[in-house]
Design an enzyme around this catalytic site. Sequence first.
Site, PDB file in Angstrom:
ATOM      1  N   CYS A  81       0.998  -1.079   0.087  1.00 13.50           N
ATOM      2  CA  CYS A  81      -0.078   0.107  -0.153  1.00 13.50           C
ATOM      3  C   CYS A  81       0.875   1.287  -0.053  1.00 13.50           C
ATOM      4  O   CYS A  81       1.660   1.438   0.966  1.00 13.50           O
ATOM      5  CB  CYS A  81      -1.061   0.086   1.150  1.00 13.50           C
ATOM      6  SG  CYS A  81      -2.042   1.381   1.050  1.00 13.50           S
ATOM      7  N   GLU A 124      -5.038  -8.274  -3.134  1.00 13.72           N
ATOM      8  CA  GLU A 124      -5.413  -7.895  -1.541  1.00 13.72           C
ATOM      9  C   GLU A 124      -4.799  -6.707  -1.414  1.00 13.72           C
ATOM     10  O   GLU A 124      -3.505  -6.643  -1.708  1.00 13.72           O
ATOM     11  CB  GLU A 124      -5.134  -9.145  -0.920  1.00 13.72           C
ATOM     12  CG  GLU A 124      -5.346  -9.158   0.408  1.00 13.72           C
ATOM     13  CD  GLU A 124      -3.946  -8.781   1.122  1.00 13.72           C
ATOM     14  OE1 GLU A 124      -3.792  -8.950   2.352  1.00 13.72           O
ATOM     15  OE2 GLU A 124      -2.880  -8.860   0.599  1.00 13.72           O
ATOM     16  N   ARG A 171      -8.880  -9.884  10.962  1.00 16.88           N
ATOM     17  CA  ARG A 171      -7.851  -9.299   9.880  1.00 16.88           C
ATOM     18  C   ARG A 171      -8.493  -8.796   8.918  1.00 16.88           C
ATOM     19  O   ARG A 171      -9.228  -9.691   8.086  1.00 16.88           O
ATOM     20  CB  ARG A 171      -6.839 -10.437   9.359  1.00 16.88           C
ATOM     21  CG  ARG A 171      -5.533  -9.835   8.777  1.00 16.88           C
ATOM     22  CD  ARG A 171      -4.629 -10.991   8.385  1.00 16.88           C
ATOM     23  NE  ARG A 171      -3.563 -10.466   7.702  1.00 16.88           N
ATOM     24  CZ  ARG A 171      -2.459 -10.047   8.619  1.00 16.88           C
ATOM     25  NH1 ARG A 171      -2.428 -10.257  10.033  1.00 16.88           N
ATOM     26  NH2 ARG A 171      -1.374  -9.619   8.231  1.00 16.88           N
ATOM     27  N   ARG A 173      -9.285  -6.877   5.351  1.00 20.30           N
ATOM     28  CA  ARG A 173      -8.479  -6.451   4.157  1.00 20.30           C
ATOM     29  C   ARG A 173      -9.358  -6.398   3.236  1.00 20.30           C
ATOM     30  O   ARG A 173     -10.550  -6.826   3.013  1.00 20.30           O
ATOM     31  CB  ARG A 173      -7.546  -7.703   3.878  1.00 20.30           C
ATOM     32  CG  ARG A 173      -6.331  -8.025   4.889  1.00 20.30           C
ATOM     33  CD  ARG A 173      -5.232  -6.748   4.808  1.00 20.30           C
ATOM     34  NE  ARG A 173      -4.373  -6.982   5.475  1.00 20.30           N
ATOM     35  CZ  ARG A 173      -3.853  -6.690   6.793  1.00 20.30           C
ATOM     36  NH1 ARG A 173      -4.807  -6.128   7.425  1.00 20.30           N
ATOM     37  NH2 ARG A 173      -3.090  -6.526   7.459  1.00 20.30           N
TER      38      ARG A 173
END
Length: 415
Positions: A81, A124, A171, A173
């Site tokens: 990212c 992802e 988590r 995502r």
Amino acid sequence: MQQLKVCELFAGVGGFRLGLENTHHYKVVWSNQWEPSTKMQHASLVYEARFGPENHSNFNIETVKTSEIPDHDILVGGFPCQDYSVATSLKNSKGLIGKKGVLWWSIYRILSEKKNKPKYLFFENVDRLLKSPSNQRGRDFAVMLRSLSDLGYAVEWRVINAAEYGMPQRRRRIFFLAYLKGAEIYQKLKKNNPVDWMLKEGAFCDAFPVSVSAQKPVSFDLDKDLVTLSENFNKEKGLSSFLNTGICVDGKVTTLKTAPSFDGKRTLLSDILEKDSIPSEYYIDESDLPKWEYLKGSKKEIRKTKAGFEYNYSEGSMVFPDALDQPSRTIITGEGGKSPSRFKHVVQTSKGLRRLLPVELERLNMFPDNHTQLNGISDAKRAFFMGNALVVGIVEKVGASLFRKITEFEKQVQN
């Protein structure tokens, strides 16, 4: 239908590959893993040890020629990212370049240079992508959607928290799938009502069912010019326009807030713990306990910067030790090592408080036991891998759902 050929970028220790190959519908024909800031390519070594060195590339993807990458049906990867802003460049005849060193533009380059583009993409990222950068919320994702539209792809996305579907780790995502013009699933998506696709028809809702919130869907068009989009998207600095579920076809975005709909079996932190033979160094020393308690506790204190500037610092407390009757908190890359930390997991056992073992961290991401165990790879490095990895179970379910959809729509066309 035969297995789909996969090209895996930013492969890490192979989470995408495990998830897709567990379905038996996909075969990885080429993979790339490169860690820029380290001499020893630890993740790549683990990848090769598990899957073999054949067709695996351990070079900076920015230097790999597109011609060296074999044709494939689906391109996958969890790319870093970063800040995706675009700039104009007179030297570049296309007039457009992304920031150098930003790996999204390597994906863009490969897709734009491939004569036979992959029909499907599966990526992802951290869910922060939907609202970054902070001074132009959502711009980075808008740039990605527009650039994929320009390459002929329709995109659907979903933010998925693994624990909300019974998996052992909280988590969250963002996952997105893209379909090339000409693929049956692209035609189907284009004809469908966007909301029906997000709630009933698409690959994500098939794998991870949702219910819809009361909020109405939001629709808007992305500026056709990438530079203008990059400079002007959400300049008002409001909230991001992108919600946790959405699609983009021909630069037109429809996005919706959904909630998970799941009533199956849930895996808890206690379910993945090893019961015996725990190495003694994993137990917390009595003398270190005050430090752990301080770091995990709530704070309101005055701190000083290096320049001597004083400021008020406050943070809330964390559950300490971690709750065993819940899915675990998110693993982060600093999970390994003995030193006390606010973010490392600590569990209470009959023999005392202890940190989590590498194999337990692997289980929280649904990797096979000891997947990252290799001579020369420390426990701290194994923990780092898991902080970077994805939850294999999500990839497996989305991969199975995508394959079902492709097969189903191809049959409809043939009939």
